[in-house]
Design an enzyme around this catalytic site. Structure first.
Site, PDB file in Angstrom:
ATOM      1  N   CYS A  56      25.883   5.308  13.982  1.00  0.00           N
ATOM      2  CA  CYS A  56      25.359   5.758  14.754  1.00  0.00           C
ATOM      3  C   CYS A  56      26.003   4.022  15.632  1.00  0.00           C
ATOM      4  O   CYS A  56      26.997   5.404  16.009  1.00  0.00           O
ATOM      5  CB  CYS A  56      23.699   5.415  14.851  1.00  0.00           C
ATOM      6  SG  CYS A  56      22.952   5.948  16.499  1.00  0.00           S
ATOM      7  N   THR A  75     -10.678 -13.994  -8.330  1.00  0.00           N
ATOM      8  CA  THR A  75     -11.452 -12.839  -8.000  1.00  0.00           C
ATOM      9  C   THR A  75     -11.456 -12.658  -6.723  1.00  0.00           C
ATOM     10  O   THR A  75     -12.226 -11.519  -5.931  1.00  0.00           O
ATOM     11  CB  THR A  75     -12.155 -12.268  -9.001  1.00  0.00           C
ATOM     12  OG1 THR A  75     -13.318 -12.701  -9.428  1.00  0.00           O
ATOM     13  CG2 THR A  75     -11.452 -11.637 -10.558  1.00  0.00           C
ATOM     14  N   LYS A  76     -12.085 -14.185  -6.163  1.00  0.00           N
ATOM     15  CA  LYS A  76     -13.058 -13.766  -5.483  1.00  0.00           C
ATOM     16  C   LYS A  76     -12.749 -13.006  -4.559  1.00  0.00           C
ATOM     17  O   LYS A  76     -13.711 -12.662  -3.258  1.00  0.00           O
ATOM     18  CB  LYS A  76     -13.632 -15.476  -4.990  1.00  0.00           C
ATOM     19  CG  LYS A  76     -15.318 -16.131  -3.934  1.00  0.00           C
ATOM     20  CD  LYS A  76     -16.000 -15.531  -4.710  1.00  0.00           C
ATOM     21  CE  LYS A  76     -16.883 -16.514  -5.785  1.00  0.00           C
ATOM     22  NZ  LYS A  76     -17.992 -15.755  -6.327  1.00  0.00           N
ATOM     23  N   ASP A 132       6.793   3.102   6.281  1.00  0.00           N
ATOM     24  CA  ASP A 132       7.262   3.572   4.860  1.00  0.00           C
ATOM     25  C   ASP A 132       6.973   4.832   4.795  1.00  0.00           C
ATOM     26  O   ASP A 132       6.751   5.483   3.954  1.00  0.00           O
ATOM     27  CB  ASP A 132       5.201   3.623   5.010  1.00  0.00           C
ATOM     28  CG  ASP A 132       4.601   1.967   4.075  1.00  0.00           C
ATOM     29  OD1 ASP A 132       5.282   2.085   3.608  1.00  0.00           O
ATOM     30  OD2 ASP A 132       3.474   1.501   4.531  1.00  0.00           O
ATOM     31  N   GLU A 190      21.012   7.913   6.204  1.00  0.00           N
ATOM     32  CA  GLU A 190      19.994   7.065   5.378  1.00  0.00           C
ATOM     33  C   GLU A 190      18.790   7.880   5.330  1.00  0.00           C
ATOM     34  O   GLU A 190      17.965   7.290   4.176  1.00  0.00           O
ATOM     35  CB  GLU A 190      20.060   5.949   5.762  1.00  0.00           C
ATOM     36  CG  GLU A 190      19.618   5.799   6.862  1.00  0.00           C
ATOM     37  CD  GLU A 190      20.282   5.307   8.330  1.00  0.00           C
ATOM     38  OE1 GLU A 190      21.466   5.919   8.216  1.00  0.00           O
ATOM     39  OE2 GLU A 190      19.815   4.751   9.491  1.00  0.00           O
ATOM     40  N   GLU A 232      26.231   1.633  27.488  1.00  0.00           N
ATOM     41  CA  GLU A 232      25.431   0.945  26.909  1.00  0.00           C
ATOM     42  C   GLU A 232      25.162  -0.830  27.374  1.00  0.00           C
ATOM     43  O   GLU A 232      25.002  -1.807  27.543  1.00  0.00           O
ATOM     44  CB  GLU A 232      24.757   1.332  26.295  1.00  0.00           C
ATOM     45  CG  GLU A 232      23.593   0.731  25.594  1.00  0.00           C
ATOM     46  CD  GLU A 232      22.785   0.697  23.497  1.00  0.00           C
ATOM     47  OE1 GLU A 232      23.905   0.934  22.657  1.00  0.00           O
ATOM     48  OE2 GLU A 232      22.033   0.121  23.100  1.00  0.00           O
ATOM     49  N   ASP A 239     -10.183  -5.905   9.638  1.00  0.00           N
ATOM     50  CA  ASP A 239      -9.632  -6.061  10.583  1.00  0.00           C
ATOM     51  C   ASP A 239     -10.351  -5.417  12.250  1.00  0.00           C
ATOM     52  O   ASP A 239     -11.019  -4.370  12.067  1.00  0.00           O
ATOM     53  CB  ASP A 239      -8.464  -5.522  10.883  1.00  0.00           C
ATOM     54  CG  ASP A 239      -7.235  -6.371   9.910  1.00  0.00           C
ATOM     55  OD1 ASP A 239      -7.732  -7.162   9.688  1.00  0.00           O
ATOM     56  OD2 ASP A 239      -6.223  -5.821   9.583  1.00  0.00           O
ATOM     57  N   ILE A 240     -10.566  -6.012  13.211  1.00  0.00           N
ATOM     58  CA  ILE A 240     -11.342  -4.947  14.095  1.00  0.00           C
ATOM     59  C   ILE A 240     -10.274  -3.867  14.823  1.00  0.00           C
ATOM     60  O   ILE A 240     -11.553  -2.602  14.703  1.00  0.00           O
ATOM     61  CB  ILE A 240     -10.802  -5.743  16.046  1.00  0.00           C
ATOM     62  CG1 ILE A 240     -12.218  -7.222  15.417  1.00  0.00           C
ATOM     63  CG2 ILE A 240     -11.548  -5.189  16.386  1.00  0.00           C
ATOM     64  CD1 ILE A 240     -11.563  -8.421  17.314  1.00  0.00           C
ATOM     65  N   LYS A 277       0.616  -0.928  -0.510  1.00  0.00           N
ATOM     66  CA  LYS A 277       0.450   0.006   0.182  1.00  0.00           C
ATOM     67  C   LYS A 277       1.047   1.460  -0.403  1.00  0.00           C
ATOM     68  O   LYS A 277       0.115   2.408  -0.730  1.00  0.00           O
ATOM     69  CB  LYS A 277      -0.836  -0.217   0.838  1.00  0.00           C
ATOM     70  CG  LYS A 277      -1.923  -0.220   1.018  1.00  0.00           C
ATOM     71  CD  LYS A 277      -2.952  -0.507   2.553  1.00  0.00           C
ATOM     72  CE  LYS A 277      -2.459  -0.897   3.280  1.00  0.00           C
ATOM     73  NZ  LYS A 277      -2.960  -1.844   4.709  1.00  0.00           N
ATOM     74  N   HIS A 313      21.996   9.500  11.548  1.00  0.00           N
ATOM     75  CA  HIS A 313      21.989   8.465  11.128  1.00  0.00           C
ATOM     76  C   HIS A 313      21.219   9.209   9.083  1.00  0.00           C
ATOM     77  O   HIS A 313      20.020   9.293   8.926  1.00  0.00           O
ATOM     78  CB  HIS A 313      20.477   7.536  10.796  1.00  0.00           C
ATOM     79  CG  HIS A 313      20.677   7.248  12.315  1.00  0.00           C
ATOM     80  ND1 HIS A 313      20.143   5.574  12.573  1.00  0.00           N
ATOM     81  CD2 HIS A 313      20.410   7.756  13.008  1.00  0.00           C
ATOM     82  CE1 HIS A 313      20.175   5.204  13.380  1.00  0.00           C
ATOM     83  NE2 HIS A 313      19.843   6.522  14.425  1.00  0.00           N
ATOM     84  N   GLU A 340      -2.797   6.317   3.728  1.00  0.00           N
ATOM     85  CA  GLU A 340      -2.899   4.628   3.563  1.00  0.00           C
ATOM     86  C   GLU A 340      -3.285   4.471   5.429  1.00  0.00           C
ATOM     87  O   GLU A 340      -2.933   4.979   5.884  1.00  0.00           O
ATOM     88  CB  GLU A 340      -1.004   5.104   3.384  1.00  0.00           C
ATOM     89  CG  GLU A 340      -1.032   2.907   3.711  1.00  0.00           C
ATOM     90  CD  GLU A 340       0.496   2.774   3.339  1.00  0.00           C
ATOM     91  OE1 GLU A 340       1.241   4.012   3.482  1.00  0.00           O
ATOM     92  OE2 GLU A 340       0.565   1.869   3.819  1.00  0.00           O
TER      93      GLU A 340
HETATM   94  N1  GLN Z   1      22.394   1.470  21.410  1.00  0.00           N
HETATM   95  C1  GLN Z   1      23.031   3.665  20.647  1.00  0.00           C
HETATM   96  C2  GLN Z   1      22.333   4.514  21.488  1.00  0.00           C
HETATM   97  O1  GLN Z   1      21.389   4.702  22.428  1.00  0.00           O
HETATM   98  C3  GLN Z   1      23.314   3.507  19.375  1.00  0.00           C
HETATM   99  C4  GLN Z   1      21.650   3.765  18.518  1.00  0.00           C
HETATM  100  C5  GLN Z   1      21.389   3.589  17.393  1.00  0.00           C
HETATM  101  O2  GLN Z   1      22.500   2.654  16.569  1.00  0.00           O
HETATM  102  N2  GLN Z   1      20.351   4.199  16.760  1.00  0.00           N
HETATM  103  O3  GLN Z   1      23.180   5.101  21.591  1.00  0.00           O
END
Ligand code: GLN
Length: 539
Positions: free
Chosen positions: A384, A191-192, A73, A512, A408, A150-151, A19, A510, A143
């Site tokens: 990251c 098509t059903k 999306d 990307e 971490e 679906d409920i 979609k 990021h 969308e």
């Molecule tokens: N876990 C790492 C942090 O919280 C990196 C997070 C990530 O890669 N988006 O800093």
């Protein structure tokens, strides 16, 4: 254009029919005719946002400029349209209920019983119209996640039914996306299921205006006629969506099927223009006619699922086209990259990307991968968590701080080269509490990263809690790990790179999320270029 027009996209028969791609493709065609369009996703689950969802459940969490953690999306919408989305572009049931319950607590309903209809549906209707009322768009596509019946979807479908009346004739339409399965034993398209799903929609009071039929085989005229007859649409409104080799072909396929023409007709909008897809088609040409091939290792922990690193994979497609290079991605689970195996696994690659991620699992493998790239002049790109791994690797193996780690992974480490931000220490609520969204960054003159961007000031999107620990900056820089990007407001290190390496960059943000067909990201473009040079040398 005075009145904003609304297009609702519902789904039937099965999930994962695409979609989002159909919505993005139609929006692209309308945009290419000069209409200002945006797309919104309504998700029927009860999480307030997908930020707390495991990528195994729901794929990547996409982050917008304003720091919203959203459905993947929205990434497609941005990549297709090259227009930023925001929190308003993604609404979940959790958010709707949260907002209604908060209003109830503030006494805004004046003692009335708060109900799904009208209170929840009104809230949904309001959210749908926020983008339209901003005055920024001629057409808003909404969308609706899930499938009819679906409920969870019921309040959304009801809100759409009401809105169609509120908006008046020719101001909205419903596109229903369904599946026409092929039974190989009978050698027949069926098509059903579509008939049933259209019927379910009608039981909720909605007549689909356009049917988009996902299929593996061409729909014959007979079949289209049959679908039109049984599903209450004109034959010209039966649109075939045949499997494509790339999602970027879908706008052209929809153009051939006339999805944009029929949409404009139903919305009473002029269709005297032709969509200008020149730039789009140039991209597809380059994407489909590569002159070289490279292999990038994507080191992560969600390697089985394509969707977990969606934006990274798409960024490579954009950057590959830009370089006229076919980029093969080899997903490598970092848990298998121990000291003994890393060489045999990595030695066939032209570059490695250490992926973002959370938690301890597989991090030693990521560190080994960084080490291999550093020692073997293999192009390295850390995003990251990947950047944090580069800092840890350098601290351990070059500074000789053997126990260097991120708090971490080990909160008792004596050398917390990656540490939790002061502002994050007392946060107990999950969801929307990380460093999120767009932050400025200043690039150091004469560094690789500055050359890559071709400018000194950038802004990129973040999603993390932990940071480069500035207490180690002097030592790391003296030993050769340059901090080449700094946040001007906080002094935090956003980029690290190596001086004596052909291409070694780690970014805390990021990139990307900002790569689109129209504007492929410079970091991905340059990384692919470096990997291509490496592959030529290797041969
Ligand atoms: N876990 C790492 C942090 O919280 C990196 C997070 C990530 O890669 N988006 O800093």
């Amino acid at each position: 254009m005075a009145q904003t027009k609304y297009i609702f996209v519902t789904g039937g028969v099965s999930s994962s029919l695409g979609k989002g791609i159909i919505a993005a493709s139609l929006a692209k065609l309308l945009q290419a005719r000069g209409y200002r369009t945006t797309i919104q996703k309504l998700d029927p689950y009860i999480n307030v946002d997908p930020g707390t969802l495991n990528p195994y459940e729901h794929g990547e969490c996409f982050v917008t400029e304003d720091g919203a953690e959203t459905d993947l999306d929205l990434g497609h919408y941005e990549r297709f349209l090259n227009v930023n989305t925001s929190q308003a572009n993604n609404v979940t049931t959790g958010r709707i209920y949260q907002s209604v319950i908060e209003k109830e607590r503030r006494g805004e309903f004046l003692g009335k019983t708060v109900q799904v209809v009208p209170h929840i549906t009104n809230e949904i209707k309001e959210r749908i119209q926020i983008l339209g009322k901003s005055g920024d768009y001629d057409i808003v596509l909404t969308e609706i996640g899930g499938t009819v019946g679906d409920i969870e979807s019921l309040p959304y479908i009801e809100a759409v039914r009401q809105l169609k009346w509120d908006l008046g004739e020719h101001n909205s339409l419903v596109i229903h996306l369904t599946l026409i399965p092929y039974l190989s034993a009978a050698k027949e398209l069926k098509t059903k299921p579509t008939q049933h799903s259209v019927k379910t929609l009608m039981e909720s009071g909605i007549n689909a205006d356009i049917l988009v039929c996902r299929t593996e085989h061409e729909l014959s005229d007979d079949l289209r006629r049959k679908l039109a007859q049984f599903c209450n649409v004109k034959q010209e409104a039966v649109i075939q969506s045949i499997d494509a080799s790339t999602i970027y072909d879908v706008p052209n396929l929809m153009l051939e099927e006339g999805l944009d023409t029929i949409t404009l007709k139903k919305l009473d909008l002029a269709d005297d223009t032709q969509p200008d897809l020149t730039q789009w088609n140039q991209f597809i040409q380059r994407h489909k006619n590569p002159t070289a091939e490279i292999t990038i290792g994507l080191i992560g922990k969600y390697v089985e699922l394509q969707d977990s690193y969606k934006s990274i994979l798409e960024s490579f497609i954009h950057a590959g086209a830009e370089n006229e290079v076919k980029v093969n991605i080899k997903s490598i689970h970092s848990e298998f990259l121990d000291v003994d195996h890393k060489n045999s696994i990595i030695s066939s690659l032209d570059g490695i990307l250490v992926a973002p991620g959370f938690g301890e699992r597989g991090i030693e493998g990521k560190i080994e991968a960084v080490r291999y790239a550093r020692e073997n002049n293999l192009p390295f790109f850390g995003i990251c968590l990947g950047m944090q791994m580069a800092v840890i690797e350098y601290s351990r193996n070059v500074l000789n701080l053997k126990d260097a780690n991120s708090t971490e992974m080990d909160d008792t480490t004596k050398n917390p080269v990656i540490d939790i931000m002061e502002s994050q220490k007392n946060i107990t609520q999950m969801g929307g509490t990380m460093r999120l969204g767009a932050w400025d960054c200043e690039l150091k003159a004469g560094t690789l990263i500055e050359k890559v961007y071709g400018k000194a000031k950038i802004s990129e999107r973040h999603r993390h809690r932990y940071e480069y620990n500035n207490e180690y900056k002097e030592q790391l820089e003296a030993a050769g790990l340059v901090s080449s990007g700094i946040n001007p407001q906080t002094g935090l290190v956003e980029v690290v790179e190596l001086k004596d390496h052909p291409w070694f960059i780690g970014v805390q943000y990021h990139p990307e999320y900002k790569s689109t067909v129209a504007t492929p990201h410079p970091l991905f473009i340059d990384f692919v270029k470096a990997a291509k040079i490496f592959s030529e040398k290797r041969k």
